[in-house]
Design a protein around this motif. Structure first.
Motif, PDB file in Angstrom:
ATOM      1  N   ARG A  54      -6.426  39.787  36.393  1.00 46.30           N
ATOM      2  CA  ARG A  54      -5.905  40.707  37.411  1.00 46.30           C
ATOM      3  C   ARG A  54      -5.162  39.947  38.512  1.00 46.30           C
ATOM      4  N   PHE A  55      -5.734  38.818  38.959  1.00 51.83           N
ATOM      5  CA  PHE A  55      -5.070  38.056  40.025  1.00 51.83           C
ATOM      6  C   PHE A  55      -3.722  37.527  39.524  1.00 51.83           C
ATOM      7  N   ALA A  56      -3.688  37.069  38.256  1.00 53.13           N
ATOM      8  CA  ALA A  56      -2.421  36.571  37.690  1.00 53.13           C
ATOM      9  C   ALA A  56      -1.421  37.714  37.591  1.00 53.13           C
ATOM     10  N   GLY A  57      -1.894  38.891  37.153  1.00 51.63           N
ATOM     11  CA  GLY A  57      -1.018  40.060  37.056  1.00 51.63           C
ATOM     12  C   GLY A  57      -0.459  40.435  38.411  1.00 51.63           C
ATOM     13  N   ALA A  58      -1.329  40.435  39.430  1.00 50.53           N
ATOM     14  CA  ALA A  58      -0.886  40.783  40.783  1.00 50.53           C
ATOM     15  C   ALA A  58       0.166  39.783  41.272  1.00 50.53           C
ATOM     16  N   LEU A  59      -0.043  38.499  40.953  1.00 46.65           N
ATOM     17  CA  LEU A  59       0.902  37.459  41.385  1.00 46.65           C
ATOM     18  C   LEU A  59       2.263  37.666  40.718  1.00 46.65           C
ATOM     19  N   ILE A  60       2.248  37.894  39.402  1.00 49.05           N
ATOM     20  CA  ILE A  60       3.504  38.087  38.658  1.00 49.05           C
ATOM     21  C   ILE A  60       4.204  39.373  39.122  1.00 49.05           C
ATOM     22  N   GLY A  61       3.426  40.441  39.254  1.00 50.13           N
ATOM     23  CA  GLY A  61       3.993  41.697  39.754  1.00 50.13           C
ATOM     24  C   GLY A  61       4.617  41.489  41.116  1.00 50.13           C
ATOM     25  N   GLY A  62       3.930  40.727  41.967  1.00 47.49           N
ATOM     26  CA  GLY A  62       4.428  40.452  43.316  1.00 47.49           C
ATOM     27  C   GLY A  62       5.738  39.679  43.298  1.00 47.49           C
ATOM     28  N   ILE A  63       5.826  38.676  42.403  1.00 49.66           N
ATOM     29  CA  ILE A  63       7.066  37.885  42.316  1.00 49.66           C
ATOM     30  C   ILE A  63       8.235  38.806  41.961  1.00 49.66           C
ATOM     31  N   LEU A  64       8.024  39.681  40.968  1.00 50.11           N
ATOM     32  CA  LEU A  64       9.083  40.612  40.562  1.00 50.11           C
ATOM     33  C   LEU A  64       9.445  41.557  41.715  1.00 50.11           C
ATOM     34  N   LEU A  65       8.423  42.050  42.415  1.00 49.24           N
ATOM     35  CA  LEU A  65       8.669  42.950  43.549  1.00 49.24           C
ATOM     36  C   LEU A  65       9.463  42.257  44.645  1.00 49.24           C
ATOM     37  N   PHE A  85       6.325  46.822  40.606  1.00 52.15           N
ATOM     38  CA  PHE A  85       5.600  47.936  41.244  1.00 52.15           C
ATOM     39  C   PHE A  85       4.464  48.403  40.326  1.00 52.15           C
ATOM     40  N   ALA A  86       4.763  48.546  39.039  1.00 51.08           N
ATOM     41  CA  ALA A  86       3.748  49.015  38.087  1.00 51.08           C
ATOM     42  C   ALA A  86       2.680  47.949  37.842  1.00 51.08           C
ATOM     43  N   ILE A  87       3.097  46.676  37.730  1.00 53.14           N
ATOM     44  CA  ILE A  87       2.123  45.621  37.418  1.00 53.14           C
ATOM     45  C   ILE A  87       1.206  45.369  38.621  1.00 53.14           C
ATOM     46  N   LEU A  88       1.811  45.234  39.811  1.00 52.74           N
ATOM     47  CA  LEU A  88       0.979  45.015  41.001  1.00 52.74           C
ATOM     48  C   LEU A  88       0.270  46.316  41.385  1.00 52.74           C
ATOM     49  N   GLY A  89       0.910  47.441  41.104  1.00 53.45           N
ATOM     50  CA  GLY A  89       0.301  48.734  41.456  1.00 53.45           C
ATOM     51  C   GLY A  89       0.346  49.024  42.948  1.00 53.45           C
ATOM     52  N   LEU A  90       1.177  48.263  43.647  1.00 47.39           N
ATOM     53  CA  LEU A  90       1.336  48.416  45.098  1.00 47.39           C
ATOM     54  C   LEU A  90       2.763  47.988  45.412  1.00 47.39           C
ATOM     55  N   CYS A  91       3.263  48.308  46.608  1.00 47.66           N
ATOM     56  CA  CYS A  91       4.612  47.861  46.971  1.00 47.66           C
ATOM     57  C   CYS A  91       4.516  46.983  48.225  1.00 47.66           C
ATOM     58  N   PRO A  92       5.637  46.448  48.722  1.00 45.44           N
ATOM     59  CA  PRO A  92       5.525  45.497  49.847  1.00 45.44           C
ATOM     60  C   PRO A  92       4.728  46.029  51.051  1.00 45.44           C
ATOM     61  N   GLY A  93       4.896  47.296  51.404  1.00 47.01           N
ATOM     62  CA  GLY A  93       4.142  47.845  52.539  1.00 47.01           C
ATOM     63  C   GLY A  93       2.699  48.161  52.183  1.00 47.01           C
ATOM     64  N   THR A  94       2.496  48.840  51.047  1.00 48.42           N
ATOM     65  CA  THR A  94       1.139  49.265  50.707  1.00 48.42           C
ATOM     66  C   THR A  94       0.254  48.092  50.280  1.00 48.42           C
ATOM     67  N   ALA A  95       0.852  46.999  49.790  1.00 51.40           N
ATOM     68  CA  ALA A  95       0.046  45.833  49.413  1.00 51.40           C
ATOM     69  C   ALA A  95      -0.604  45.221  50.651  1.00 51.40           C
ATOM     70  N   THR A  96       0.138  45.157  51.758  1.00 52.39           N
ATOM     71  CA  THR A  96      -0.470  44.617  52.972  1.00 52.39           C
ATOM     72  C   THR A  96      -1.554  45.580  53.463  1.00 52.39           C
ATOM     73  N   GLY A  97      -1.291  46.886  53.318  1.00 52.67           N
ATOM     74  CA  GLY A  97      -2.307  47.872  53.669  1.00 52.67           C
ATOM     75  C   GLY A  97      -3.554  47.700  52.808  1.00 52.67           C
ATOM     76  N   ALA A  98      -3.342  47.498  51.500  1.00 49.85           N
ATOM     77  CA  ALA A  98      -4.477  47.323  50.584  1.00 49.85           C
ATOM     78  C   ALA A  98      -5.309  46.102  50.985  1.00 49.85           C
ATOM     79  N   MET A  99      -4.628  45.032  51.445  1.00 53.21           N
ATOM     80  CA  MET A  99      -5.358  43.844  51.930  1.00 53.21           C
ATOM     81  C   MET A  99      -6.315  44.243  53.044  1.00 53.21           C
TER      82      MET A  99
END
Lengths: 171, 183
Positions: free
Chosen positions: A112-123, B96-110
């Motif tokens: 999950r952490f790796a997925g979040a990191l990769i997803g984040g890079i793309l975002l 967006f789909a992989i992280l399941g959050l976006c730049p604003g909501t990810a900081t909120g999720a933190m």
């Protein structure tokens, strides 16, 4: 019922509230709410810390100077606001692997952490290429009837829906 | 008076912070800081997130256009670089789909205790840094399809209020339909 302790509010109340915050940003600060440039600026600040002032020469950082600005403070505020909200409602909890992810990929934290990191890079990359994110394009830009923002909003969701259906949809 | 306020740097940083607190609070109350709610939206199982966005856009459109009509602030539409917007938008969507959050909501999720969101935020910083590093190589691509900071009313030569009215009706109709079918 006390609204501050109820976990979820009506999406219409929340949406209208966010709309009002958009007004306040325009009115009090002459700024449109957005989040993704704060990431570019922070990244520049981190790079400056490691590599020194050479970073300032990068053309992209001449456009987006690595410093703390209004949007950066906004993003910091989001962390605090969500913390306050989740403490008041009692929904604050340490979450390592979200349920819907676990249903598809299992309970491995590393995965999950790796997925979040990769997803984040793309975002992070995609947002800077598109010139904004779900808030900057999706809410602020669309509210201003900016043509590019409506286009971006459409493609954020096309990419997001297709990917989600493929990876979580069980197809 | 407002123009004076815009020049006060410290007050502006404080205002950004306070508006951010309100934004983070509302995102959390809306459920938008929750991975599960966002992914269920992308899977078209629960339309909570789009209802929030649509309502925010209707409220925002009306208020922002009144503000720019009668007060000092002006519209600040982003440049319509349609090729980078489409390609960057799709890359964003995949993330967006992989992280399941976006730049604003990810900081909120933190802020709500989501440890995995911290990795998402680190990833976004890396992604933005990578973009800054390759920017000189793709500068031509970024600029070649730039139509400038155009708005929809400008490009159609129609009064903005007609567009606001039309979009509001369409978005409200979509939300009515979603409520009707129980989504």
């Amino acid at each position: 019922m006390n609204p501050f302790s109820s976990e979820l509010w009506s999406p219409y109340v929340v949406g209208a509230g966010i709309g009002v915050l958009l007004w306040l940003g325009f009115l009090l600060s002459n700024k449109a709410i957005g989040c993704s440039t704060a990431y570019a600026r922070t990244s520049g600040m981190a790079e400056k810390f490691v590599r020194g002032d050479k970073v300032k020469e990068k053309p992209y950082y001449k456009k987006f100077i690595p410093k703390i600005d209004w949007e950066w403070m906004l993003v910091l505020g989001i962390v605090v606001g969500a913390l306050i909200s989740s403490l008041l409602s009692g929904s604050f909890r340490i979450e390592r692997v979200p349920q819907v992810w676990e249903n598809s990929f299992g309970s491995s934290q590393i995965l999950r952490f790796a997925g979040a990191l990769i997803g984040g890079i793309l975002l992070g990359f995609g947002a800077r290429m598109a010139g904004g994110c779900t808030s900057g394009h999706g809410i602020s830009g669309t509210s201003q009837l900016s043509l590019g923002s409506w286009l971006a909003f459409l493609f954020f969701f096309i990419g997001g829906i297709l990917t989600a259906v493929i990876i979580y949809g069980g197809i | 008076m407002l123009e004076e306020l815009y020049k006060k740097k410290r007050k502006q940083l404080l205002l950004g912070f306070l508006i951010g607190i309100g934004f983070g609070f509302l995102l959390d109350r809306g459920g938008a800081t929750d991975f599960n709610i966002i992914v269920n939206q992308l899977l078209l199982r629960d339309f909570r997130v789009l209802k929030i966005i649509f309502t925010a856009v209707i409220t925002g459109m009306i208020g922002v256009h009144l503000i720019v009509r009668y007060l000092p602030p002006e519209l600040q539409p982003k440049p319509c670089q349609w090729k980078p917007i489409i390609i960057g938008g799709l890359i964003f969507g995949v993330g967006f789909a992989i992280l399941g959050l976006c730049p604003g909501t990810a900081t909120g999720a933190m802020g709500t205790g989501a440890v995995h969101a911290v990795f998402g935020v680190i990833g976004m910083l890396l992604g933005a840094g990578i973009f800054a590093s390759v920017y000189t190589h793709i500068e031509d691509f970024m600029g070649e399809s730039d139509l400038g900071p155009v708005t929809i009313p400008e490009s159609l030569s129609i009064n903005a209020w007609w567009i606001i009215l039309t979009f509001s009706i369409v978005l409200i109709a979509i939300m009515f339909f979603l409520e009707r079918v129980g989504l």
